[in-house]
Design an enzyme around this catalytic site. Sequence first.
Site, PDB file in Angstrom:
ATOM      1  N   LYS A 171       0.943  -0.799  -0.044  1.00  0.00           N
ATOM      2  CA  LYS A 171       0.345   0.024  -0.018  1.00  0.00           C
ATOM      3  C   LYS A 171       1.138   1.280   0.256  1.00  0.00           C
ATOM      4  CE  LYS A 171      -1.751   3.179   3.358  1.00  0.00           C
ATOM      5  NZ  LYS A 171      -2.546   3.432   4.261  1.00  0.00           N
ATOM      6  N   ASP A 183      -3.510   4.187  -1.781  1.00  0.00           N
ATOM      7  CA  ASP A 183      -4.569   4.243  -1.005  1.00  0.00           C
ATOM      8  C   ASP A 183      -4.862   6.255  -0.570  1.00  0.00           C
ATOM      9  OD1 ASP A 183      -6.217   4.153   1.083  1.00  0.00           O
ATOM     10  OD2 ASP A 183      -5.411   4.037   2.756  1.00  0.00           O
ATOM     11  N   LYS A 242      -7.870   7.882  -0.633  1.00  0.00           N
ATOM     12  CA  LYS A 242      -8.798   8.471  -0.070  1.00  0.00           C
ATOM     13  C   LYS A 242      -9.444   9.808  -0.312  1.00  0.00           C
ATOM     14  CE  LYS A 242      -7.849   5.858   4.593  1.00  0.00           C
ATOM     15  NZ  LYS A 242      -6.807   5.559   4.721  1.00  0.00           N
ATOM     16  N   ASP A 245     -14.380  14.316  -3.084  1.00  0.00           N
ATOM     17  CA  ASP A 245     -14.139  15.862  -3.446  1.00  0.00           C
ATOM     18  C   ASP A 245     -16.079  15.815  -4.244  1.00  0.00           C
ATOM     19  OD1 ASP A 245     -13.874  17.938  -4.006  1.00  0.00           O
ATOM     20  OD2 ASP A 245     -11.924  18.136  -3.779  1.00  0.00           O
ATOM     21  N   THR A 303     -11.377   2.288  10.358  1.00  0.00           N
ATOM     22  CA  THR A 303     -10.768   1.618  11.825  1.00  0.00           C
ATOM     23  C   THR A 303     -10.068   2.273  12.640  1.00  0.00           C
ATOM     24  OG1 THR A 303      -8.557   1.027  10.899  1.00  0.00           O
ATOM     25  CG2 THR A 303     -10.370  -0.527  10.654  1.00  0.00           C
ATOM     26  N   ARG A 360       2.156  -1.021  10.425  1.00  0.00           N
ATOM     27  CA  ARG A 360       3.602  -1.367  11.202  1.00  0.00           C
ATOM     28  C   ARG A 360       3.797  -2.452  11.772  1.00  0.00           C
ATOM     29  NH1 ARG A 360       0.194   3.635  14.464  1.00  0.00           N
ATOM     30  NH2 ARG A 360      -1.175   2.964  12.917  1.00  0.00           N
TER      31      ARG A 360
HETATM   32  O1  C5P Z   1       0.051   0.536  11.141  1.00  0.00           O
HETATM   33  P1  C5P Z   1      -1.223  -0.451  10.792  1.00  0.00           P
HETATM   34  O2  C5P Z   1      -1.503  -1.207  10.686  1.00  0.00           O
HETATM   35  O3  C5P Z   1      -2.125   0.563  11.636  1.00  0.00           O
HETATM   36  O4  C5P Z   1      -1.603  -0.021   9.520  1.00  0.00           O
HETATM   37  C1  C5P Z   1      -2.790   0.036   8.647  1.00  0.00           C
HETATM   38  C2  C5P Z   1      -2.772   0.785   6.901  1.00  0.00           C
HETATM   39  O5  C5P Z   1      -4.150   0.852   6.964  1.00  0.00           O
HETATM   40  C3  C5P Z   1      -2.716   2.089   7.259  1.00  0.00           C
HETATM   41  O6  C5P Z   1      -1.863   2.860   6.470  1.00  0.00           O
HETATM   42  C4  C5P Z   1      -3.805   3.561   7.330  1.00  0.00           C
HETATM   43  O7  C5P Z   1      -4.296   4.167   6.619  1.00  0.00           O
HETATM   44  C5  C5P Z   1      -4.354   2.231   6.732  1.00  0.00           C
HETATM   45  N1  C5P Z   1      -6.744   2.046   6.529  1.00  0.00           N
HETATM   46  C6  C5P Z   1      -7.139   2.093   7.945  1.00  0.00           C
HETATM   47  N2  C5P Z   1      -7.605   2.374   8.101  1.00  0.00           N
HETATM   48  C7  C5P Z   1      -9.067   2.492   6.802  1.00  0.00           C
HETATM   49  C8  C5P Z   1      -8.553   3.342   5.795  1.00  0.00           C
HETATM   50  C9  C5P Z   1      -7.156   2.444   5.634  1.00  0.00           C
HETATM   51  O8  C5P Z   1      -6.015   1.846   9.090  1.00  0.00           O
HETATM   52  N3  C5P Z   1      -9.987   2.485   6.954  1.00  0.00           N
END
Ligand code: C5P
Length: 236
Positions: free
Chosen positions: A31, A58, A60, A63, A118, A205
């Site tokens: 991503k 991603d 998002k 607009d 999330t 992460r």
């Molecule tokens: O580090 P982590 O596992 O929390 O990363 C989650 C990834 O998923 C991040 O890049 C975040 O931008 C993306 N994301 C998210 N929730 C969403 C859409 C995308 O955490 N609803």
Amino acid sequence: MSELIVAMDFSDPGDLLACADELRGTVSWCKVGLEAFVLAGPELVHKLEQKGFRVFLDLKFYDIPNTVAAAVRSASRTGARLLTIHTQGGEAMCRAALAAAREAGDRRPLIFGVTVLTSFGEGQMPGIEQGPQDFAKHLASLASSWGLDGVVCSGLEAPHIKTHTNLLALCPGIRPKGASANDQARVVTPAMAVQAGADYLVVGRPITKAADPAGAARAILEEMASVPRTCPNTTC
Ligand code: C5P
């Protein structure tokens, strides 16, 4: 089969590409988000493609329909396979995004609608009375009626969405047992996400900050493979 997408959230494109080199051969999807794309742009997507990755871009989009359609048209030219828009942008915006993606023909990117981030827990969404899970399910049913390819949701909502729609489900908020939730609120383990019917698991992460990112990715892939996937609908 559920696929693992590694969220390569780095502000230095060099760090991102180094991480990609470490993970090459272990994972096939990555991503690219705002943090990296704002600095490094389409060139970064091309470089990742050249390394053999499929790229989930991603950004998002949210607009007016005309602007989002134009942004999707531009993003489609990067070679990204999957793009995100906000389902809350509404029917006209979502349909315009899909129509713009379709102009790219066979190699068009899939368009996924973000339902509820999330990171939102109960009572944290400004102006929304419904809880995050119910609101995410509501937005998913709208996304389905508007023809989007899939939605971004937590693993907690995925079983309902996979049972009641034909949408693909992409789930961030994935945390192996014992890992820090960081800023995520609605988290599930990799095994739970697979059992929930998730098509794509997005993990950042827990992999990118690990001492051994490839080892961490392999452990997650093994956990994903250790449980049967629930396939309640025809997209499985
Ligand atoms: O580090 P982590 O596992 O929390 O990363 C989650 C990834 O998923 C991040 O890049 C975040 O931008 C993306 N994301 C998210 N929730 C969403 C859409 C995308 O955490 N609803």
